[in-house]
Design an enzyme around this catalytic site. Sequence first.
Site, PDB file in Angstrom:
ATOM      1  N   ASP A  43      53.612  32.005  37.195  1.00  0.00           N
ATOM      2  CA  ASP A  43      53.080  30.991  38.090  1.00  0.00           C
ATOM      3  C   ASP A  43      51.701  30.531  37.642  1.00  0.00           C
ATOM      4  O   ASP A  43      51.010  31.224  36.889  1.00  0.00           O
ATOM      5  CB  ASP A  43      53.012  31.517  39.526  1.00  0.00           C
ATOM      6  CG  ASP A  43      52.042  32.681  39.694  1.00  0.00           C
ATOM      7  OD1 ASP A  43      52.057  33.589  38.842  1.00  0.00           O
ATOM      8  OD2 ASP A  43      51.268  32.685  40.683  1.00  0.00           O
ATOM      9  N   GLU A  83      51.639  35.884  40.839  1.00  0.00           N
ATOM     10  CA  GLU A  83      50.418  36.646  40.603  1.00  0.00           C
ATOM     11  C   GLU A  83      49.220  35.938  41.195  1.00  0.00           C
ATOM     12  O   GLU A  83      48.306  36.582  41.726  1.00  0.00           O
ATOM     13  CB  GLU A  83      50.219  36.871  39.098  1.00  0.00           C
ATOM     14  CG  GLU A  83      49.111  37.839  38.739  1.00  0.00           C
ATOM     15  CD  GLU A  83      47.730  37.205  38.547  1.00  0.00           C
ATOM     16  OE1 GLU A  83      46.757  37.943  38.358  1.00  0.00           O
ATOM     17  OE2 GLU A  83      47.645  35.942  38.593  1.00  0.00           O
ATOM     18  N   HIS A 105      42.138  27.807  36.096  1.00  0.00           N
ATOM     19  CA  HIS A 105      42.287  27.303  37.469  1.00  0.00           C
ATOM     20  C   HIS A 105      41.642  25.938  37.689  1.00  0.00           C
ATOM     21  O   HIS A 105      41.358  25.564  38.829  1.00  0.00           O
ATOM     22  CB  HIS A 105      41.717  28.286  38.503  1.00  0.00           C
ATOM     23  CG  HIS A 105      42.431  29.601  38.548  1.00  0.00           C
ATOM     24  ND1 HIS A 105      42.232  30.515  39.568  1.00  0.00           N
ATOM     25  CD2 HIS A 105      43.331  30.154  37.715  1.00  0.00           C
ATOM     26  CE1 HIS A 105      42.989  31.584  39.349  1.00  0.00           C
ATOM     27  NE2 HIS A 105      43.661  31.391  38.223  1.00  0.00           N
TER      28      HIS A 105
END
Length: 406
Positions: free
Chosen positions: A80, A173, A378
């Site tokens: 993910d 995760e 991110h």
Amino acid sequence: MRAYERFLKYVTIYTTSDEESTTHPSTARQFDLAHLLVAQLKELGVADAAVDDKCYVYGTLPATPGYEEKPALGFVSHMDTAPAAPGENVKPQVFENYDGGDVLFAGTGEYMTVEKFPELANWKGQTLITADGTTLLGADDKAGIAEIMTAVERIQKENIPHGKICIGFTPDEEVGQGADFFDVDRFGAQFAYTVDGGDVGELEYQNFNAADAVVTVHGFSVHPGSAKDLMKNAQTIAMEFAAALPAEEVPEHTEGFEGFFHLYQMSGDVTTAKLHYIIRDHDGEKFAARKALMEEITARLNAEHGAGTVVLELKDSYYNMEEKVKPHFHLIENAEKAIRKAGLEAHIVPIRGGTDGARLSFMGLPCPNLGTGGFNFHGPCEYITAEKMDKSVEIILNIIAIYAEN
């Protein structure tokens, strides 16, 4: 196939997890990558490769004849990507022989500048990979997947001798659920490494102890014109709670092994207010002291404003895997050897966050973390280089060789 070539395919598959979901996996789209990986593993000769109903991928390379007594080693990465930034329609940009300067994002017309990210200049001459500025890239952790897959291909095609090798790819995760349904017995390894870190050469086995805290404040509302000695403003009391915590012990003022309180969400009105915190510390005693401080503040405010005014809910999330890895310190020593063998300097750094490896270590699978070569996870400025991915593959193969030789 080089690792980055696999990676360029994987990042285009939408696998963002969902922290609000109550399903497992949190998003069904993660199965798209899982099924592809199973098919590719089978093509590489991993006959038992399969994905279960919770979207965990498992596969095994049986030991080379004569190496059956060597330790069974595992390598784990997650499928993910973080919901902190868009992860759909990722369009990777590849800059061969990168010039070391500012990077133009084709999707936005904006730049990732060397002024803001000075380490970019260090990768001049390498093949730089970014997204187009509209999404994250997905190096966290599709780079790790690509590196493990490439190592498997190398082992098979080059007939590299090895003990039993176990491969695992996890969902969710990024929303803290990556180890929730991981079947350690099915995985079959004695020891493992997550391939889910930052720069190659980094090695991590010390992570935060972690807890979630929800502070709920119950107030009493009356008309403000006649509120004297009657109104109890939940929002004001919530601010008292926040102000009672150490002002400098927050993420924006801490680094390394320094812990923190992080207020990540707040809401409320006069009647009810809520503060959502995460608590982090590498040191177990300091971690316990942080939770105790919140309990002390709660008790003091209730003594001042009335019993039941402040309700504190504390829930531990995960613990520092150091205590589970240290008894098997060969994992760190052999990883350091493997990194040096690849021509790099090993850097042991603390994880200022969580990792599947921490949870797995407490499930009976000691599992430190290796770097993938990625940066700025991110967000839209995430990047990696093809050469760093090659080095990560080399380190994985070196670890396998060291355990096969010992």
